[in-house]
Write a protein that holds these residues in place. Structure first.
Motif, short mmCIF file in Angstrom:
data_model
loop_
_atom_site.label_atom_id
_atom_site.label_comp_id
_atom_site.label_asym_id
_atom_site.label_seq_id
_atom_site.Cartn_x
_atom_site.Cartn_y
_atom_site.Cartn_z
N GLU A 288 4.77 9.96 0.33
CA GLU A 288 3.72 8.95 0.33
C GLU A 288 3.96 7.90 1.41
O GLU A 288 5.09 7.54 1.69
CB GLU A 288 3.66 8.26 -1.03
N THR A 289 2.89 7.43 1.96
CA THR A 289 2.97 6.35 2.94
C THR A 289 3.23 5.04 2.22
O THR A 289 2.72 4.81 1.14
CB THR A 289 1.63 6.23 3.69
N ARG A 290 4.07 4.21 2.81
CA ARG A 290 4.25 2.86 2.27
C ARG A 290 4.04 1.85 3.39
O ARG A 290 4.79 1.81 4.36
CB ARG A 290 5.66 2.68 1.69
N THR A 291 3.01 1.07 3.23
CA THR A 291 2.71 0.02 4.21
C THR A 291 3.08 -1.32 3.57
O THR A 291 2.64 -1.63 2.47
CB THR A 291 1.21 0.03 4.56
N GLU A 292 3.91 -2.09 4.25
CA GLU A 292 4.31 -3.39 3.72
C GLU A 292 3.15 -4.38 3.80
O GLU A 292 2.43 -4.41 4.80
CB GLU A 292 5.51 -3.95 4.51
N ILE A 293 3.00 -5.18 2.76
CA ILE A 293 1.95 -6.20 2.76
C ILE A 293 2.18 -7.18 3.91
O ILE A 293 1.24 -7.65 4.53
CB ILE A 293 1.91 -6.94 1.40
N SER A 294 3.45 -7.42 4.22
CA SER A 294 3.76 -8.36 5.31
C SER A 294 3.17 -7.90 6.64
O SER A 294 2.93 -8.72 7.53
CB SER A 294 5.27 -8.54 5.44
N PHE B 257 5.60 -4.48 -3.89
CA PHE B 257 4.33 -3.77 -3.86
C PHE B 257 3.89 -3.49 -2.42
O PHE B 257 3.95 -4.36 -1.57
CB PHE B 257 3.25 -4.57 -4.59
N SER B 258 3.44 -2.28 -2.22
CA SER B 258 2.95 -1.89 -0.90
C SER B 258 1.44 -2.10 -0.85
O SER B 258 0.78 -2.33 -1.87
CB SER B 258 3.25 -0.41 -0.66
N VAL B 259 0.89 -2.00 0.34
CA VAL B 259 -0.55 -2.07 0.51
C VAL B 259 -1.22 -0.94 -0.28
O VAL B 259 -2.28 -1.14 -0.90
CB VAL B 259 -0.91 -1.99 2.01
#
Lengths: 341, 341
Positions: free
Chosen positions: A2-8, B103-105
């Motif tokens: 799974e892709t994980r994109t940081e909120i930052s 938490f990720s996007v």
């Protein structure tokens, strides 16, 4: 995988944009959904205004120097300010509070003393709220319902080129007050015998600990027969909130450095803290002043109001929101929201 | 020395009572403040309904088994249920979300997928919300605005002696679903190779993870020409919510053990878990069914509705809220809220 994109990687405003993608309103009584200080609902005779905000310990406030009574007052003032920003009148609030077992009943009493005092001062009814247990300190969510006459509502997205830009009160004080309190906290942590050095700083401290929503200005605009062409409250900082107003209205703006209203105490505090007073005015948040535009023909009606300062004007160049400096340079106004730590 | 009183010494309802002491409403448009499922505001043509609730990770939900998509759906359903409990129609919601950097996007997308699906299903507009960074997991606050015709509103405090007591759907399932999920979590923690044993338990699991607000019942009551004399939603558990309804109406109640609607799957789950099914029905929360009273003359109009079960009646003895057991005993109905841990 799974892709994980940081909120930052998105930042606050990027995250909000992503959440709001594909959200549209369907009901005929929803006049305005996401994107202003409050949602706008058609009640028939007038518009209802609905807004809600979080106040989280360790994120929005530090109880080592923030008295609970003041905190209770501030969360209501901030909610009222969202209604003021629509040129509306606040009516009902609901306050959700979650507490860890660190808090005593007496602490809850202090918090609600502030909440109830603010409700009385701003003439709003406390009409409910959820209570819960929290694993991590004090969490507050305040929802507010207001009203506004349909012909008096002020949105963010309706400023026009050549409108004049005004702000109530003065700017930067709340941020500078916070910096002073943070500094005294550090001093205290190093040496608990030290007394806080806050003499002559009462105004900026008060701006941080006990801000007022500018309902007085809302009423005075009405008395003067002026409806702002657009309005927002200064909660994130002048720069950030002006950029919202410009982007949503599709206009640019020029603001004048030498017009920015800054209290003498703020100048002194800024100097002592080695912070630029202009920087504090532009980027310090929580002033809860009103930033609004008026048509030039209305300006005469408010120019003698000492609570209101003309700070610039709107242009048709939406790519350009600039600060005209004292040395006659023009520098872009920039802003940032919170970033997820 | 300052006094320190632990919140645990008051309990949830004691704390709420203390907070609400001395709170009265002043504005003419505040029809009802604290004390019902929603505040009631006079909009002229109809009543507005306002409610707000917290959903806190580690307190209200456990993300080790609660999918974010379902959580998003559930927080909206719970908010809608508060409006249903006033016999109203939900219109607008505002969702505040605070997130830690865990938490990720993509996780936020899942949460909002559930929120947006629920908004579509319940025909409400998502009209705003605050986002914040959190130090401690996921914090959600949902505020909802609804409407109700002035002559159709149902309060908690207007049940009359001899009114019949009804409940929609069935009870205890959400609590039993939670117990099953908690059990599987413990099994998984001991041996991650174990597959969850949830075959044939889809209904009770769904009652926990994806509850529905009973807007269908609100509409069917209107079609049947019935206005409940009083109503509350079953969020804390039948016992707790019935006690609220009785206390606020100043009446007593008799409910019949053999009338409590319990699904077959709930009976099986209760048996497997060694929990009494009646206990789950009485004290398990989060069913989000509607508990309401009707005058006897209205009962004929709804008796053939399979979604509605007659479970008892109201009495003029406000000291007595009792369960009439299958063995013809009468035992007092008791309840408790959360206690501050």
């Amino acid at each position: 995988m799974e892709t994980r994109t940081e909120i930052s990687s998105l930042g606050e405003f990027g995250l909000i944009k992503r959440i709001n993608e594909g959200v549209s309103t369907q009901l005929p009584d929803t006049v305005k959904g996401i994107g202003d200080d409050a949602a706008v609902i058609d009640n028939g005779e007038d518009f209802g205004l609905l807004s809600s905000d979080f106040f989280l310990e360790g994120v929005h406030f530090d109880l080592t120097f923030f008295p609970l009574k003041h905190l209770g007052y501030k969360v209501i003032a901030a909610a009222v300010s969202d209604i003021a920003a629509m040129n509306g009148i606040p009516r009902q609030v609901i306050v959700n509070v979650a507490l860890s077992n660190r808090f005593s009943v007496e602490a809850v009493d202090e918090l609600y003393l502030g909440i109830k005092t603010a409700c009385r001062d701003f003439n709003v009814d406390l009409t409910g709220g959820d209570t819960a247990s929290s694993r991590t300190g004090l969490l507050i969510s305040v929802s507010v319902l207001g009203r506004v006459k349909k012909d008096r509502i002020a949105y963010r997205n309706t400023a026009k080129p050549n409108d004049l830009l005004c702000v109530s009160g003065d700017l930067g004080g709340a941020y500078l007050g916070l910096q002073l309190l943070e500094r005294e906290k550090q001093v205290f942590l190093v040496n608990p015998q030290m007394q806080p050095e806050l003499d002559g700083k009462d105004y900026v401290i008060q701006r941080q600990l006990r801000p007022e929503a500018r309902m007085d200005v809302v009423y005075e605009l009405e008395e003067a027969g002026v409806i702002p062409t657009a309005m927002i409250d200064v909660s994130d900082g002048l720069a950030s909130d002006l950029l919202h107003l410009c982007a949503q209205s599709g206009v640019g703006a020029v603001i004048f450095e030498d017009r920015l209203p800054i209290d003498d105490q703020s100048f002194l505090a800024a100097s002592e803290l080695n912070i630029g007073a202009i920087t504090a005015a532009l980027n310090g948040g929580e002033d809860y002043e009103l930033l609004f535009t008026v048509s030039q023909s209305d300006y005469e009606k408010i120019r003698n109001n000492p609570k209101i300062t003309f700070i610039g004007y709107m242009t048709d160049n939406k790519e350009e929101v600039v600060l005209h400096t004292k040395s006659d340079n023009r520098v872009p106004v920039t802003a940032q929201g919170w970033s997820n730590v």
